[in-house]
Design an enzyme around this catalytic site. Structure first.
Site, mmCIF file in Angstrom:
data_model
loop_
_atom_site.group_PDB
_atom_site.id
_atom_site.type_symbol
_atom_site.label_atom_id
_atom_site.label_comp_id
_atom_site.label_asym_id
_atom_site.label_seq_id
_atom_site.Cartn_x
_atom_site.Cartn_y
_atom_site.Cartn_z
ATOM 1 N N PRO A 11 0.795 -1.221 0.000
ATOM 2 C CA PRO A 11 0.000 0.000 0.000
ATOM 3 C C PRO A 11 0.832 1.278 0.000
ATOM 4 O O PRO A 11 1.895 1.342 0.611
ATOM 5 C CB PRO A 11 -0.811 -0.101 1.294
ATOM 6 C CG PRO A 11 -0.004 -0.985 2.182
ATOM 7 C CD PRO A 11 0.633 -1.990 1.250
ATOM 8 N N TYR A 24 11.475 8.369 0.837
ATOM 9 C CA TYR A 24 11.358 7.310 -0.170
ATOM 10 C C TYR A 24 11.991 7.658 -1.511
ATOM 11 O O TYR A 24 12.005 6.818 -2.409
ATOM 12 C CB TYR A 24 9.878 6.949 -0.363
ATOM 13 C CG TYR A 24 9.240 6.420 0.905
ATOM 14 C CD1 TYR A 24 9.670 5.226 1.472
ATOM 15 C CD2 TYR A 24 8.222 7.127 1.547
ATOM 16 C CE1 TYR A 24 9.106 4.740 2.645
ATOM 17 C CE2 TYR A 24 7.651 6.649 2.720
ATOM 18 C CZ TYR A 24 8.089 5.455 3.266
ATOM 19 O OH TYR A 24 7.539 4.972 4.429
ATOM 20 N N HIS A 81 4.586 -4.709 8.789
ATOM 21 C CA HIS A 81 4.551 -4.557 10.243
ATOM 22 C C HIS A 81 3.234 -5.007 10.863
ATOM 23 O O HIS A 81 3.089 -4.966 12.070
ATOM 24 C CB HIS A 81 4.806 -3.085 10.602
ATOM 25 C CG HIS A 81 5.875 -2.442 9.761
ATOM 26 N ND1 HIS A 81 7.178 -2.886 9.774
ATOM 27 C CD2 HIS A 81 5.826 -1.423 8.853
ATOM 28 C CE1 HIS A 81 7.897 -2.138 8.922
ATOM 29 N NE2 HIS A 81 7.095 -1.251 8.352
ATOM 30 N N ASP A 88 1.669 -15.522 6.090
ATOM 31 C CA ASP A 88 1.174 -16.890 5.923
ATOM 32 C C ASP A 88 1.046 -17.263 4.450
ATOM 33 O O ASP A 88 1.318 -18.406 4.062
ATOM 34 C CB ASP A 88 -0.181 -17.049 6.622
ATOM 35 C CG ASP A 88 -0.062 -17.180 8.132
ATOM 36 O OD1 ASP A 88 1.084 -17.259 8.644
ATOM 37 O OD2 ASP A 88 -1.115 -17.189 8.800
ATOM 38 N N GLU A 99 12.699 -9.699 0.792
ATOM 39 C CA GLU A 99 11.936 -8.545 1.290
ATOM 40 C C GLU A 99 12.746 -7.280 1.006
ATOM 41 O O GLU A 99 13.944 -7.226 1.311
ATOM 42 C CB GLU A 99 11.715 -8.725 2.793
ATOM 43 C CG GLU A 99 10.973 -7.590 3.471
ATOM 44 C CD GLU A 99 10.859 -7.822 4.986
ATOM 45 O OE1 GLU A 99 11.115 -8.960 5.451
ATOM 46 O OE2 GLU A 99 10.548 -6.849 5.691
ATOM 47 N N LEU A 102 12.540 0.506 0.647
ATOM 48 C CA LEU A 102 13.318 1.642 0.132
ATOM 49 C C LEU A 102 14.104 2.306 1.257
ATOM 50 O O LEU A 102 15.282 2.628 1.108
ATOM 51 C CB LEU A 102 12.364 2.661 -0.504
ATOM 52 C CG LEU A 102 11.631 2.146 -1.749
ATOM 53 C CD1 LEU A 102 10.336 2.909 -1.938
ATOM 54 C CD2 LEU A 102 12.513 2.243 -2.972
ATOM 55 N N SER A 103 13.417 2.536 2.361
ATOM 56 C CA SER A 103 14.039 3.225 3.493
ATOM 57 C C SER A 103 14.686 2.218 4.434
ATOM 58 O O SER A 103 14.363 1.018 4.396
ATOM 59 C CB SER A 103 12.978 4.031 4.250
ATOM 60 O OG SER A 103 12.007 3.171 4.817
ATOM 61 N N ARG A 112 8.257 0.240 12.993
ATOM 62 C CA ARG A 112 8.749 -0.284 11.709
ATOM 63 C C ARG A 112 9.888 -1.296 11.896
ATOM 64 O O ARG A 112 10.383 -1.861 10.923
ATOM 65 C CB ARG A 112 9.240 0.853 10.808
ATOM 66 C CG ARG A 112 8.158 1.833 10.422
ATOM 67 C CD ARG A 112 8.666 2.885 9.445
ATOM 68 N NE ARG A 112 7.831 4.063 9.470
ATOM 69 C CZ ARG A 112 6.679 4.198 8.792
ATOM 70 N NH1 ARG A 112 6.262 3.231 7.990
ATOM 71 N NH2 ARG A 112 5.971 5.307 8.890
HETATM 72 C C1 DQA Z 1 8.536 0.815 3.260
HETATM 73 C C2 DQA Z 1 8.727 0.996 4.775
HETATM 74 C C3 DQA Z 1 7.420 0.763 5.513
HETATM 75 O O1 DQA Z 1 7.625 0.962 6.916
HETATM 76 C C4 DQA Z 1 6.378 1.749 5.053
HETATM 77 O O2 DQA Z 1 5.133 1.479 5.684
HETATM 78 C C5 DQA Z 1 6.221 1.796 3.576
HETATM 79 C C6 DQA Z 1 7.413 1.686 2.732
HETATM 80 C C7 DQA Z 1 9.808 1.168 2.475
HETATM 81 O O3 DQA Z 1 9.874 0.788 1.293
HETATM 82 O O4 DQA Z 1 10.720 1.814 3.004
HETATM 83 O O5 DQA Z 1 5.146 2.026 3.059
HETATM 84 O O6 DQA Z 1 8.228 -0.549 3.006
#
Ligand code: DQA
Length: 148
Positions: A11, A24, A81, A88, A99, A102-103, A112
């Site tokens: 999302p 981001y 999170h 699952d 996984e 970006l951040s 987070r």
């Molecule tokens: C994210 C980090 C998540 O905490 C956040 O909710 C996002 C983006 C990232 O790509 O850094 O929507 O997944």
């Protein structure tokens, strides 16, 4: 099994480029898709690339990956999170998962720092911006074609 990867985005990632660019970056989701396609083409891999704001849709794509894709690259965004269901689904299809965030989520708010996905992932890339997607695809290329 074809050497195809499923690349999934959760999302709010449709807002990349305008969404908190100091966190981001300035690249849009279309830029990320282009980077993924270019990287995969150069490495001889096929990809499917999707983004959704609807958790059930993400889960349906994960279920559909079995027998079609050989691995999954996923930025579950906020569902990282919160979602036992996404974890699952990934565990159910039993495909290797990388996984991506970006951040660097570990430099950010404590909520987070926990990921439901990380324990069932091969590895986690965070803090490298869009380069994390490229690194994930390169990892899978090496996994599938180690002689190259
Ligand atoms: C994210 C980090 C998540 O905490 C956040 O909710 C996002 C983006 C990232 O790509 O850094 O929507 O997944």
């Amino acid at each position: 099994m074809t050497c195809s990867l499923l690349i999934l985005n959760g999302p709010n990632l449709n807002l990349l480029g305008t969404r908190e660019p100091h966190v981001y970056g300035h690249e849009t989701l279309a830029d990320v898709a282009q980077l993924c396609h270019q990287t995969a083409d150069a490495l001889g891999l096929k990809i499917g690339f999707h983004q959704t704001n609807h958790e059930g849709e993400l889960i349906d794509w994960i279920h559909g990956a079995r027998g079609v894709h050989a691995g999954i690259v996923i930025n579950p965004a906020a569902w990282t999170h919160t979602s036992v269901a996404v974890r699952d689904a990934l565990a159910a299809v039993a495909l290797p998962v990388v996984e991506v965030h970006l951040s660097n989520v570990h430099q950010r708010e404590t909520f987070r720092h926990h990921s439901y996905v990380s324990p069932i992932a091969v590895g986690v890339l965070c803090g490298f911006g869009v380069t994390g997607y490229r690194m994930a695809i390169e990892y899978f290329a090496q996994l599938f074609q180690p002689e190259k």
